[in-house]
Design an enzyme around this catalytic site. Sequence first.
Site, mmCIF file in Angstrom:
data_model
loop_
_atom_site.group_PDB
_atom_site.id
_atom_site.type_symbol
_atom_site.label_atom_id
_atom_site.label_comp_id
_atom_site.label_asym_id
_atom_site.label_seq_id
_atom_site.Cartn_x
_atom_site.Cartn_y
_atom_site.Cartn_z
ATOM 1 N N ALA A 129 -4.129 0.544 -13.925
ATOM 2 C CA ALA A 129 -4.454 0.910 -12.541
ATOM 3 C C ALA A 129 -5.275 -0.179 -11.863
ATOM 4 O O ALA A 129 -6.124 0.092 -11.028
ATOM 5 C CB ALA A 129 -5.215 2.231 -12.522
ATOM 6 N N ALA A 130 -5.009 -1.430 -12.240
ATOM 7 C CA ALA A 130 -5.833 -2.519 -11.694
ATOM 8 C C ALA A 130 -5.207 -3.152 -10.456
ATOM 9 O O ALA A 130 -5.859 -3.914 -9.751
ATOM 10 C CB ALA A 130 -6.066 -3.580 -12.761
ATOM 11 N N GLY A 131 -3.949 -2.844 -10.224
ATOM 12 C CA GLY A 131 -3.220 -3.499 -9.124
ATOM 13 C C GLY A 131 -3.838 -3.206 -7.770
ATOM 14 O O GLY A 131 -4.594 -2.255 -7.593
ATOM 15 N N ARG A 184 0.735 -2.732 -0.378
ATOM 16 C CA ARG A 184 1.732 -2.134 0.514
ATOM 17 C C ARG A 184 1.363 -0.741 1.027
ATOM 18 O O ARG A 184 1.978 -0.229 1.943
ATOM 19 C CB ARG A 184 3.097 -2.095 -0.193
ATOM 20 C CG ARG A 184 3.802 -3.441 -0.176
ATOM 21 C CD ARG A 184 5.041 -3.425 -1.038
ATOM 22 N NE ARG A 184 4.720 -3.446 -2.475
ATOM 23 C CZ ARG A 184 5.598 -3.216 -3.437
ATOM 24 N NH1 ARG A 184 6.850 -2.918 -3.139
ATOM 25 N NH2 ARG A 184 5.238 -3.261 -4.704
ATOM 26 N N GLU A 221 12.631 -9.597 -17.091
ATOM 27 C CA GLU A 221 12.207 -9.220 -15.744
ATOM 28 C C GLU A 221 13.245 -9.674 -14.724
ATOM 29 O O GLU A 221 13.934 -10.681 -14.923
ATOM 30 C CB GLU A 221 10.847 -9.846 -15.431
ATOM 31 C CG GLU A 221 9.705 -9.249 -16.225
ATOM 32 C CD GLU A 221 9.602 -7.742 -16.049
ATOM 33 O OE1 GLU A 221 9.380 -7.288 -14.921
ATOM 34 O OE2 GLU A 221 9.774 -7.014 -17.045
ATOM 35 N N ARG A 223 -12.879 33.701 5.032
ATOM 36 C CA ARG A 223 -13.614 32.552 4.496
ATOM 37 C C ARG A 223 -14.200 32.871 3.115
ATOM 38 O O ARG A 223 -14.166 34.013 2.658
ATOM 39 C CB ARG A 223 -14.695 32.141 5.494
ATOM 40 C CG ARG A 223 -14.089 31.512 6.760
ATOM 41 C CD ARG A 223 -15.147 31.266 7.816
ATOM 42 N NE ARG A 223 -16.274 30.510 7.292
ATOM 43 C CZ ARG A 223 -17.506 30.551 7.797
ATOM 44 N NH1 ARG A 223 -17.773 31.325 8.840
ATOM 45 N NH2 ARG A 223 -18.463 29.829 7.263
ATOM 46 N N TYR A 228 -16.352 39.353 13.907
ATOM 47 C CA TYR A 228 -16.915 38.495 12.866
ATOM 48 C C TYR A 228 -17.725 39.354 11.906
ATOM 49 O O TYR A 228 -18.680 40.022 12.307
ATOM 50 C CB TYR A 228 -17.822 37.406 13.461
ATOM 51 C CG TYR A 228 -18.544 36.642 12.373
ATOM 52 C CD1 TYR A 228 -17.822 35.882 11.450
ATOM 53 C CD2 TYR A 228 -19.924 36.728 12.213
ATOM 54 C CE1 TYR A 228 -18.451 35.221 10.414
ATOM 55 C CE2 TYR A 228 -20.568 36.068 11.172
ATOM 56 C CZ TYR A 228 -19.827 35.318 10.283
ATOM 57 O OH TYR A 228 -20.452 34.665 9.246
ATOM 58 N N SER A 244 -16.466 49.412 19.962
ATOM 59 C CA SER A 244 -16.110 48.042 20.326
ATOM 60 C C SER A 244 -17.289 47.282 20.911
ATOM 61 O O SER A 244 -18.196 47.870 21.496
ATOM 62 C CB SER A 244 -14.984 48.072 21.367
ATOM 63 O OG SER A 244 -13.844 48.642 20.788
ATOM 64 N N ARG A 302 -27.766 51.105 24.930
ATOM 65 C CA ARG A 302 -26.902 50.774 26.050
ATOM 66 C C ARG A 302 -27.704 51.117 27.300
ATOM 67 O O ARG A 302 -28.301 52.194 27.365
ATOM 68 C CB ARG A 302 -25.674 51.673 25.954
ATOM 69 C CG ARG A 302 -24.491 51.237 26.763
ATOM 70 C CD ARG A 302 -23.476 52.349 26.765
ATOM 71 N NE ARG A 302 -22.595 52.371 25.602
ATOM 72 C CZ ARG A 302 -21.789 53.396 25.330
ATOM 73 N NH1 ARG A 302 -21.788 54.490 26.069
ATOM 74 N NH2 ARG A 302 -21.004 53.349 24.281
HETATM 75 C C1 UD1 Z 1 6.745 -3.703 -14.551
HETATM 76 C C2 UD1 Z 1 7.519 -4.153 -15.786
HETATM 77 C C3 UD1 Z 1 9.022 -3.971 -15.512
HETATM 78 C C4 UD1 Z 1 9.303 -2.504 -15.183
HETATM 79 C C5 UD1 Z 1 8.442 -2.070 -14.015
HETATM 80 C C6 UD1 Z 1 8.583 -0.577 -13.805
HETATM 81 C C7 UD1 Z 1 6.222 -5.951 -16.776
HETATM 82 C C8 UD1 Z 1 6.076 -7.411 -16.924
HETATM 83 N N1 UD1 Z 1 7.235 -5.528 -16.028
HETATM 84 O O1 UD1 Z 1 7.110 -4.588 -13.511
HETATM 85 O O2 UD1 Z 1 9.755 -4.334 -16.671
HETATM 86 O O3 UD1 Z 1 10.677 -2.358 -14.875
HETATM 87 O O4 UD1 Z 1 7.047 -2.345 -14.272
HETATM 88 O O5 UD1 Z 1 7.936 -0.206 -12.624
HETATM 89 O O6 UD1 Z 1 5.465 -5.191 -17.321
HETATM 90 N N2 UD1 Z 1 -1.099 -3.887 -13.392
HETATM 91 C C9 UD1 Z 1 -2.392 -4.077 -13.793
HETATM 92 N N3 UD1 Z 1 -2.836 -5.339 -14.042
HETATM 93 C C10 UD1 Z 1 -2.036 -6.425 -13.887
HETATM 94 C C11 UD1 Z 1 -0.705 -6.212 -13.475
HETATM 95 C C12 UD1 Z 1 -0.270 -4.936 -13.249
HETATM 96 O O7 UD1 Z 1 -3.161 -3.131 -13.944
HETATM 97 O O8 UD1 Z 1 -2.507 -7.529 -14.132
HETATM 98 C C13 UD1 Z 1 -0.634 -2.534 -13.113
HETATM 99 C C14 UD1 Z 1 -0.297 -2.364 -11.648
HETATM 100 O O9 UD1 Z 1 -1.394 -1.800 -10.954
HETATM 101 C C15 UD1 Z 1 0.865 -1.408 -11.688
HETATM 102 C C16 UD1 Z 1 1.497 -1.617 -13.045
HETATM 103 O O10 UD1 Z 1 0.551 -2.317 -13.829
HETATM 104 O O11 UD1 Z 1 0.448 -0.070 -11.606
HETATM 105 C C17 UD1 Z 1 2.812 -2.368 -12.992
HETATM 106 O O12 UD1 Z 1 2.582 -3.666 -12.488
HETATM 107 P P1 UD1 Z 1 3.610 -4.374 -11.549
HETATM 108 O O13 UD1 Z 1 3.097 -5.710 -11.221
HETATM 109 O O14 UD1 Z 1 3.986 -3.503 -10.425
HETATM 110 O O15 UD1 Z 1 4.842 -4.554 -12.530
HETATM 111 P P2 UD1 Z 1 6.336 -4.722 -12.104
HETATM 112 O O16 UD1 Z 1 6.526 -6.111 -11.628
HETATM 113 O O17 UD1 Z 1 6.759 -3.640 -11.225
#
Ligand code: UD1
Length: 452
Positions: free
Chosen positions: A7-9, A13, A151, A330, A363, A402, A437
């Site tokens: 969950a680091a991404g 978007r 990939e 409520r 009320y 009332s 009243r």
């Molecule tokens: C990845 C897979 C791909 C698969 C796809 C499915 C790899 C190299 N590729 O590609 O084969 O079909 O998922 O959706 O694994 N994340 C981190 N740290 C990082 C990079 C990513 O926490 O350094 C997390 C992102 O937040 C994300 C997830 O890993 O939730 C997937 O990363 P993303 O870069 O979207 O991978 P894809 O290119 O989609």
Amino acid sequence: MKVVILAAGKGTRMRSSLPKVLQPLAGKTLLQHVVDTAKELNAEQILTVVGHQSHLIEEAMIDQGVDFVAQTEQLGTGHAVQQAIPEITDNDTVLVLYGDVPLTAKSTLDDLLNLVSDEHPLGLLTINLDNPSGYGRIIRDQHLAVQAIVEQKDANPEQLKITEVNTGILAAKGAKLKGWLSRLESNNAQGEFYLTDIIAMCVADGFAVQTTQPQAEIEVLGVNDKCQLQSLERDYQMQLANELMVQGATVIDASRLDIRGSVEVGQDVEIDVNVILEGAVKLADGVKVGANCILKNVIIATGTQIHPFSHLEDCVVGQNANIGPYARLRPGTELADSVRIGNFVETKKAKIGIGSKVNHLSYIGDTLMGEGCNIGAGSITCNYDGVNKHQTVIGNKVFVGSDSQLVAPVEIGDGATIGAGSTITKDSPAGELTLSRSKQVTMKGWQKPDKK
Ligand code: UD1
Ligand code: CA
């Protein structure tokens, strides 16, 4: 078994100040869905890899028993899992999930985990897609044995035709995983450390890579933008509505019902359009919920009808009650059987006894009301003196005329009648008529002034 959630991404978007994994789906965050699934699987430890806006994610999950691992630079999925390795022992089985893939079924992950053993140290969740674009492709040999994942950006035209793709979700034995991750390199099209490169390493070590597939595509769908979030929400809502119908509920239009929590229904429950059910909702046999109602954390007993545009939160309603339209119940409202709450009535911390009626524009707050009462239109319990809240106690079979105000703290005895338009500031005795009243006067022969 330990779960590692990526969950680091950045989630660029989403165009949101909220981290992607904290966006809501059916009333809870994407990450919470994944964590709940990990808990259902009885994971020994849930490790969440966080980077962007990690403080917000950690704050949101503070009481969840989740451990966090920092990935300060997002150098790829393989690099992300590497960050969790200090927490992994050789004998652990590691399940890799994604914070933005919320709906994977427990049964699917059980199947995947069952594939993994010392003889088979790696299992993959794959799926066949009509449009595999964007995903890593599963490369198999002539005996259909998995060889590698390539990939999209590294694939040749022949490989791009493959429709079996990597969902990203995989399970591996700790010792092997550690070894493979330590050998990852980033000499690929994206310059990243790909988790997917461990597949070829496993094969090179002489092990057969196991695969399984989910029941439905929705289980492996990820969320990258608000459009995908909306579309997954609708698909999931349809699934939740179907589950209610299987339990016996009549849902007038499954596309106009939203469930943001857990709902239990008896038989012959009827739910009209544009209803939102939130938190923990229990609807017993024969309950009817009219159009445009919102019910949050409520328990409704058999046969009760809730008419359109009513809003109920944190309350309990007995059998055969009749509520709304346009009622607002409520928190702390407890209605006994056969209570009638009519239009534009608001209740709060109100316990109302069997068969009592509050029909219009009232009320009732901080109130204990007995059985068989009739509260006239526009009556108000004045529960707040500007500083403190006070209690109104109304006995059994009380009739309140009332437009009366009951200024709390005040008590109305059993069988008392309050004359319409009264402001009651003192306790009113049982069985008597009490009214406050000003006397009605008529000015005999009074003349309207002439217009100047
Ligand atoms: C990845 C897979 C791909 C698969 C796809 C499915 C790899 C190299 N590729 O590609 O084969 O079909 O998922 O959706 O694994 N994340 C981190 N740290 C990082 C990079 C990513 O926490 O350094 C997390 C992102 O937040 C994300 C997830 O890993 O939730 C997937 O990363 P993303 O870069 O979207 O991978 P894809 O290119 O989609
Ligand atoms: Ca992705």
